[in-house]
Design a protein around this motif. Sequence first.
Motif, PDB file in Angstrom:
ATOM      1  N   LEU A 128     -17.759  -7.286 -22.737  1.00 23.83           N
ATOM      2  CA  LEU A 128     -18.352  -7.796 -21.511  1.00 23.83           C
ATOM      3  C   LEU A 128     -17.347  -8.249 -20.663  1.00 23.83           C
ATOM      4  CD1 LEU A 128     -20.796  -9.155 -20.248  1.00 23.83           C
ATOM      5  CD2 LEU A 128     -20.381 -10.995 -21.497  1.00 23.83           C
ATOM      6  N   SER A 129     -16.002  -8.977 -21.098  1.00 24.13           N
ATOM      7  CA  SER A 129     -15.114  -9.311 -20.055  1.00 24.13           C
ATOM      8  C   SER A 129     -14.389  -7.934 -19.367  1.00 24.13           C
ATOM      9  CB  SER A 129     -13.826  -9.812 -20.745  1.00 24.13           C
ATOM     10  OG  SER A 129     -12.699 -10.219 -19.802  1.00 24.13           O
ATOM     11  N   ALA A 131     -16.113  -5.298 -18.549  1.00 23.07           N
ATOM     12  CA  ALA A 131     -17.223  -4.874 -17.818  1.00 23.07           C
ATOM     13  C   ALA A 131     -17.541  -5.658 -16.469  1.00 23.07           C
ATOM     14  CB  ALA A 131     -18.614  -4.724 -18.390  1.00 23.07           C
ATOM     15  N   LEU A 132     -17.267  -7.170 -16.816  1.00 22.75           N
ATOM     16  CA  LEU A 132     -17.204  -7.829 -15.314  1.00 22.75           C
ATOM     17  C   LEU A 132     -16.239  -7.875 -14.554  1.00 22.75           C
ATOM     18  CD1 LEU A 132     -18.596 -11.151 -17.290  1.00 22.75           C
ATOM     19  CD2 LEU A 132     -19.797  -9.492 -16.156  1.00 22.75           C
ATOM     20  N   ALA A 135     -16.647  -4.988 -12.609  1.00 28.00           N
ATOM     21  CA  ALA A 135     -17.577  -5.187 -11.148  1.00 28.00           C
ATOM     22  C   ALA A 135     -17.416  -5.909 -10.339  1.00 28.00           C
ATOM     23  CB  ALA A 135     -19.008  -5.871 -12.244  1.00 28.00           C
ATOM     24  N   TRP A 208     -26.300  -8.278 -24.456  1.00 28.06           N
ATOM     25  CA  TRP A 208     -25.118  -7.480 -24.319  1.00 28.06           C
ATOM     26  C   TRP A 208     -24.813  -6.550 -25.477  1.00 28.06           C
ATOM     27  CZ3 TRP A 208     -22.694  -5.526 -20.299  1.00 28.06           C
ATOM     28  CH2 TRP A 208     -21.200  -4.767 -20.403  1.00 28.06           C
ATOM     29  N   ARG A 216     -26.904  -2.306 -20.684  1.00 31.19           N
ATOM     30  CA  ARG A 216     -25.625  -3.020 -20.371  1.00 31.19           C
ATOM     31  C   ARG A 216     -25.122  -3.124 -18.903  1.00 31.19           C
ATOM     32  NH1 ARG A 216     -21.232  -2.637 -25.122  1.00 31.19           N
ATOM     33  NH2 ARG A 216     -22.206  -3.193 -26.926  1.00 31.19           N
ATOM     34  N   ARG A 217     -25.546  -1.824 -18.420  1.00 31.37           N
ATOM     35  CA  ARG A 217     -25.285  -1.832 -16.873  1.00 31.37           C
ATOM     36  C   ARG A 217     -25.877  -2.766 -16.293  1.00 31.37           C
ATOM     37  NH1 ARG A 217     -26.152   3.109 -16.571  1.00 31.37           N
ATOM     38  NH2 ARG A 217     -24.063   3.863 -17.221  1.00 31.37           N
ATOM     39  N   SER A 219     -27.466  -5.289 -17.346  1.00 34.86           N
ATOM     40  CA  SER A 219     -27.090  -6.662 -17.543  1.00 34.86           C
ATOM     41  C   SER A 219     -25.894  -7.192 -16.804  1.00 34.86           C
ATOM     42  CB  SER A 219     -26.783  -6.828 -19.087  1.00 34.86           C
ATOM     43  OG  SER A 219     -27.965  -6.711 -19.946  1.00 34.86           O
ATOM     44  N   ARG A 220     -24.960  -6.188 -16.911  1.00 39.22           N
ATOM     45  CA  ARG A 220     -23.549  -6.770 -15.974  1.00 39.22           C
ATOM     46  C   ARG A 220     -23.897  -6.851 -14.685  1.00 39.22           C
ATOM     47  NH1 ARG A 220     -19.960  -1.452 -15.445  1.00 39.22           N
ATOM     48  NH2 ARG A 220     -21.797  -1.247 -13.711  1.00 39.22           N
ATOM     49  N   GLU A 221     -24.795  -6.145 -13.753  1.00 37.03           N
ATOM     50  CA  GLU A 221     -25.089  -6.210 -12.448  1.00 37.03           C
ATOM     51  C   GLU A 221     -25.988  -7.362 -12.419  1.00 37.03           C
ATOM     52  OE1 GLU A 221     -27.306  -2.679 -11.738  1.00 37.03           O
ATOM     53  OE2 GLU A 221     -25.863  -1.571 -11.776  1.00 37.03           O
ATOM     54  N   VAL A 224     -23.218 -10.461 -12.844  1.00 38.53           N
ATOM     55  CA  VAL A 224     -22.219 -10.651 -11.575  1.00 38.53           C
ATOM     56  C   VAL A 224     -22.873 -11.112 -10.258  1.00 38.53           C
ATOM     57  CG1 VAL A 224     -20.945  -9.076  -9.797  1.00 38.53           C
ATOM     58  CG2 VAL A 224     -20.771  -8.847 -12.252  1.00 38.53           C
TER      59      VAL A 224
END
Length: 229
Positions: A128-129, A131-132, A135, A208, A216-217, A219-221, A224
């Motif tokens: 997750l870290s 991916a963030l 982003a 996640w 996941r994509r 969730s990431r968006e 952010v």
Amino acid sequence: PGLFGAIARTAEQRVGEFSPQNLANTAWAFAHADDVSPHVGTIALLAERLLDPAAERAGDDPIRLARVSSVAAALLTARLCVDASQPAARELDRLLRAAQLQLDALSGRSPTSRLVSAVVSSRSQLELSSALRVAGWEHELEVPVQHGLLVLDMACERTRVAVEFDGPTHYVVDLTTGEEFYDGSSRWKSRVLEALGWRVYRVGWREWAGQPVDGRRRSREEIVASLAA
């Protein structure tokens, strides 16, 4: 509230019978109450007893280190409930300083490394870290605050924004409905951080780790976007 009030009155009357572990456990429990303000005096009394050098042999004792850490966290929680102009604030500040000195002496290391050295980021948290960061949210992992009494999973100290990744152990389940709730420690951590001026965003493991790539994509968006709002 009635139950906690009764426990507080009894604890104050019988505090002389408490073992060091009793003192730490009870202070920690009161710190996790939904409303800590009625129990500031009880927490201070329990801390005073535990921090007394005669209460337990001093030294490099990991069990005592854990007990003093619990009491220091409870003192911090109580202090955040008290206005600086109140007499109780000075007493809590004194006890917090005493607790920090004992923690430093017991751990033999800097306050900021005391808890961080024992923290291991999970694989899902690291994913997750990463991916963030991709982003656009810059942050650090396992960030200590308040002299190491709390450690943030991911945080940007410049903006005082934190992301907490919550695995399955952060929840309790209502056995009659199956509904999940954050446990007391997770709610306590959010309350304390918000009182210290942090903005906390919690990501549950199902949001996640339990998602396919497309999920996941998304969730990431969403995360952010929330962090940037």
